[in-house]
Design a protein around this motif. Structure first.
Motif, short mmCIF file in Angstrom:
data_model
loop_
_atom_site.label_atom_id
_atom_site.label_comp_id
_atom_site.label_asym_id
_atom_site.label_seq_id
_atom_site.Cartn_x
_atom_site.Cartn_y
_atom_site.Cartn_z
N ASP A 36 -18.53 -20.57 -38.75
CA ASP A 36 -18.96 -21.73 -39.52
C ASP A 36 -20.49 -21.77 -39.47
OD1 ASP A 36 -19.19 -24.02 -40.90
OD2 ASP A 36 -18.21 -25.31 -39.43
N GLY A 293 -9.74 -26.95 -51.83
CA GLY A 293 -9.06 -26.41 -50.66
C GLY A 293 -7.60 -26.09 -50.92
N GLY A 361 -13.92 -24.87 -51.83
CA GLY A 361 -13.62 -25.71 -50.69
C GLY A 361 -14.77 -25.96 -49.74
N LYS A 362 -15.90 -25.29 -49.96
CA LYS A 362 -17.01 -25.42 -49.03
C LYS A 362 -18.34 -25.39 -49.79
CE LYS A 362 -19.10 -22.81 -45.31
NZ LYS A 362 -19.40 -21.38 -45.24
N GLY A 418 -9.74 -19.24 -36.38
CA GLY A 418 -9.00 -20.45 -36.71
C GLY A 418 -9.88 -21.60 -37.14
N LEU A 419 -11.12 -21.28 -37.53
CA LEU A 419 -12.00 -22.33 -38.08
C LEU A 419 -12.29 -21.93 -39.50
CD1 LEU A 419 -14.61 -22.25 -35.28
CD2 LEU A 419 -13.51 -24.36 -35.92
N ARG A 420 -12.39 -22.80 -40.37
CA ARG A 420 -12.93 -22.43 -41.68
C ARG A 420 -13.29 -23.69 -42.40
NH1 ARG A 420 -9.75 -20.27 -46.50
NH2 ARG A 420 -8.35 -21.44 -45.27
#
Lengths: 420, 269
Positions: A36, A293, A361-362, A418-420
């Motif tokens: 991230d 997302g 999504g970001k 496991g982060l996004r």
């Protein structure tokens, strides 16, 4: 409710031997390593580029060049801000560059050939931008054509419209003093300082209010030291920028004085604040992220997905119109190539370099400003070093690929962590 | 071969949600035939059946995604019509589908309130949402997440299921339908989710649990409803039936041990 609490609360209350500041920094490092990356790559890149250019060409650091950076990068940055809204959905708008050209041409033709007052011309340009976005959005959301194809078609069509509006190869001069002021005039030094103080003060007040409100509700609040560092950093950066911009930049002070913050800077700041507010603080902004997302989840949550998608294109094209106005102001005229050549690619590049994901999504409006700064610095610095346009394009292209690579890799890494 | 359903003996009170004689066809395919289902407060009702037995269609009828062709839908004893997901959630019926419908790029709080955000004027009321989300998770004794501002993408399968369930109970819902909540989970996460399912019922909710796993069903369910080829094969209390009898009901629609005519007329005990 039972007395059981979340582990989070357990951790911070019972076994909290380390100071909250350390925990906060550790969290940040963990997020970075998890992929991230946030603003980190863009800021690092900016520092590296500025250092290199400053060593190679000391004139890069002069007040005059610093002011140039803002006026050079402003139009691309504004277009990139609009693109963020579309990119967050996982869509793309390839026509934003020429949409800005069309809107600029509308403005110039109305002002110069029809004698409209500036505000009417600006309004017309904005309306044209909104209508363009509406058409694109309906084609994407309602008809179901992929945005890549819709806007590729529009890219070509708007190039044609722009040619038609300025009647072939001629260029339409812009003489309205208000429009010209945006990119060519400066704020009085004292006004610059007042705005800087207001910005920093407002930021500090907002942060403190937020922390207080969270503490009152017993939620985990940011440690005061971190808030202090944030506000302090902002104050130093803004103060330094205003100080440099308030230096005399005129080669010959006797003829004319050239100092103060370019008017385009507060324009950028206001757009940044509004865009950030909309994306971060409103239900509408959240629905953009939700659709980007997981569209199906958004639909089931009762979000009108079609309307959200159309609105993003409207915002993007309207921002492109503002970018076109800024570009017209800087060039003192509009021709068929306004918003053409590399403008769109620079804008997409700015968004991606700043940290907005092409996967949707970001993204933050701030990304456009950071990435826009990187693009402007490359363009400006390499120009100072005497490189040709060809070399500049190659380097910018490589930087864009680098940024997209960082995006894709950090995404993969985030998935693994496991982060996004 | 008419079914003559009689409501199962109410364990404690009247069913909070009751379906009677539900029929649903898709073109020529008659998916649900006179299906009955009763769901009680404070109980876990397992809905079992083989693939194609009509479980998913029945759930979609409960959730308002499909409208039944005929049959009656009672909620709190009163007949109601449920034609859209909005109707169902207005009644207090929430469905957690197998794919969970979470946005990976949003955090737990944002997902729980998605589409129904609390706001102050034009602005999201982040703090109050965070507080309520925290209370809800605490009320379910969820201790597995480190921070409710974590993005959902960083959660394990069991944690995601937990968030989806917490999202469903956030809205003062009375009936929660869980579609295969443990299908994709490992052993310890399955245990956690089942524990949560049990706790929902103990908190007074009516829970419908769809599962293929008989161990899960016997671990948490108070009652079991068996669908066989679109019919209600049985609605029984878990204590009155064995593992193998349920498997027999699922695969053949009847079981000898429950007496003559069990499968034919539906078992209701």
């Amino acid at each position: 409710m039972t007395s059981s609490v979340l582990p989070l609360a357990d951790k911070s209350e019972s076994d909290a031997p380390e100071s909250p500041v350390v925990t906060h920094i550790k969290d940040y490092v963990a997020r970075l390593r998890g992929g991230d990356t946030g603003a980190m790559p863009a800021v690092l890149g900016l520092v590296v580029l500025c250092t290199v250019f400053a060593i190679m060409r000391p004139r890069f650091l002069s007040a005059g060049n610093f002011a140039n950076l803002f006026t050079q990068g402003a139009a691309v940055t504004v277009i990139a801000m609009g693109l963020i809204f579309v990119l967050v959905l996982g869509e793309i708008d390839l026509s934003a560059g020429f949409a800005s050209g069309v809107c600029a041409a509308v403005l110039a033709v109305l002002l110069t050939e029809h004698g409209w007052p500036w505000y009417a011309g600006v309004l017309a340009a904005l309306v044209v931008g909104a209508v363009i976005g509406l058409v694109l959005g309906v084609l994407v959301a309602k008809v179901g054509i992929p945005s890549f194809v819709v806007t590729l078609g529009a890219f070509l069509a708007f190039q044609g419209v722009s040619l038609l509006l300025v009647k072939g190869g001629t260029n339409v001069p812009v003489r309205d003093s208000t429009i010209l002021a945006i990119s060519n005039r400066n704020l009085a030094p004292i006004v610059g300082w007042l705005l800087a103080a207001a910005t920093v003060g407002g930021y500090a007040a907002l942060q403190l209010r937020r922390n207080r409100s969270r503490m009152r509700r017993g939620l985990s609040a940011e440690p005061i030291a971190i808030t202090g560092i944030r506000v302090g950093t902002l104050a130093i950066l803004v103060g330094l920028a205003v100080y440099v911009l308030n230096q005399e930049r005129s080669r010959n002070v006797v003829i004319s004085s050239l100092r103060g913050v370019p008017i385009v800077v507060p324009v950028l700041v206001v757009l940044l604040l509004i865009g950030t507010f909309v994306l971060r603080r409103t239900p509408y902004g959240l629905s953009l992220y939700a659709v980007g997302g997981n569209r199906e989840a958004a639909r089931r949550a009762g979000i009108n997905v079609d309307r959200v998608r159309i609105s993003a294109f409207v915002i993007c094209s309207t921002m492109a119109a503002i970018g076109g106005i800024v570009a017209a102001s800087r060039a003192n005229s509009v021709d068929s190539n306004t918003g053409g050549s590399n403008v769109l690619l620079y804008a997409v590049g700015a968004a991606v370099i700043g940290g907005t994901s092409l996967f949707g999504g970001k993204g933050r409006v701030l990304d456009a400003v950071l990435g826009g700064a990187v693009v402007a610095v490359i363009d400006n610095g390499m120009g100072l070093m005497g490189y040709s346009a060809g070399v500049k394009y190659v380097v910018t292209g490589v930087v864009l690929l680098l940024a997209a690579g960082v995006d894709a890799l950090s995404r993969r890494r985030a998935e693994a962590a496991g982060l996004r | 071969m008419a079914l003559s359903p009689t409501p199962a003996p109410p364990p404690a009170s009247d069913p909070v949600l009751e379906l009677r004689g539900i029929n649903k066809s898709f073109g020529a395919v008659h998916v649900l035939r006179d299906v009955d289902l009763s769901v009680y407060e404070g109980q876990v009702t397992a809905l079992v059946g083989d693939n194609g037995a009509g479980k998913s269609t029945l759930v979609k009828c409960i959730g308002g995604i499909h409208t039944a062709d005929s049959g009656e839908y009672f909620f709190d004893g009163a007949p109601v019509t449920v034609n859209s997901p909005r109707d169902a959630s207005d009644l207090g019926v929430e469905i957690v589908y197998q794919d969970l419908a979470l946005c990976d790029n949003l955090d737990i709080v944002q997902n729980m309130f998605l589409g129904r955000e609390r706001r102050r004027g034009w602005v999201l009321d982040e703090d109050s949402m965070e507080q309520i989300a925290e209370e809800t998770l605490a009320g379910l004794s969820v201790r597995t997440v480190t921070s409710i501002r974590q993005r959902v993408s960083s959660l394990s399968g069991g944690q995601r299921q937990t968030v989806a369930i917490a999202k469903a109970v956030l809205w003062n819902s009375k009936v929660v339908v869980l579609d295969e909540p443990t299908a994709a989970l490992g052993v310890s996460q399955t245990a956690q989710v089942l524990e949560l399912v049990r706790r929902l019922a103990d908190n007074g909710l009516a829970v419908v649990l769809i599962s293929h796993n008989m161990n899960d069903v016997f671990a948490v369910a108070d009652r079991i409803a068996v669908l066989y080829l679109g019919r209600t094969a049985a609605q029984v209390s878990t204590s009155e039936i064995t593992h193998s009898q349920i498997v027999e009901l699922i695969t053949s629609g009847q079981t000898e041990a429950l007496g003559p005519g069990a499968g034919r007329n539906g078992v209701n005990r």
